[in-house]
Design a protein around this motif. Structure first.
Motif: not given
Length: 118
Positions: A6-11, A17-23, A82-85, A97-100
């Protein structure tokens, strides 16, 4: 458990997005659950994972090479902007942000928290 990218909808929604992918949820579902459409905190990440039945280690571990990572973990990365999940899942990086990717996105410092199923 499988992961669908899942690509993040906003910056500001890398954590959601990480939580959505995991769950296996949508980002909108995670935003609604958190009541937060902006940056997420570690506390929000851990409590959401627990709410949906995943364990997140309490200890942050620094990492320099992907060979040091456990099978599944959330990543906190100091990227040039920035700091990024981000998410590491069984040999693959799923970065909102950067893909697979096969390796970490560009980052100075890298930390992880291991994710396990109960």
């Amino acid at each position: 458990m499988k992961v669908k990218y899942i690509h993040e909808p906003t910056d500001l929604q890398c954590g959601q997005a990480v939580l959505a992918m995991l769950l296996d949820k949508s980002v909108d579902e995670i935003v609604k659950h958190l009541n937060n459409e902006r940056e997420t905190t570690l506390k929000e990440m851990r409590s959401t994972l627990a709410f949906f039945g995943l364990n997140c280690s309490s200890q942050r571990k620094e990492v320099s090479d992907k060979s040091e990572l456990p099978g599944i973990c959330i990543l906190s990365l100091e990227t040039p902007r920035c700091w990024h999940w981000s998410l590491y899942f069984k040999g693959t990086f799923y970065d909102p942000e950067h893909g697979v990717m096969d390796d970490f996105p560009e980052s100075k410092r890298k930390y992880y928290w291991e994710i396990t199923e109960p």
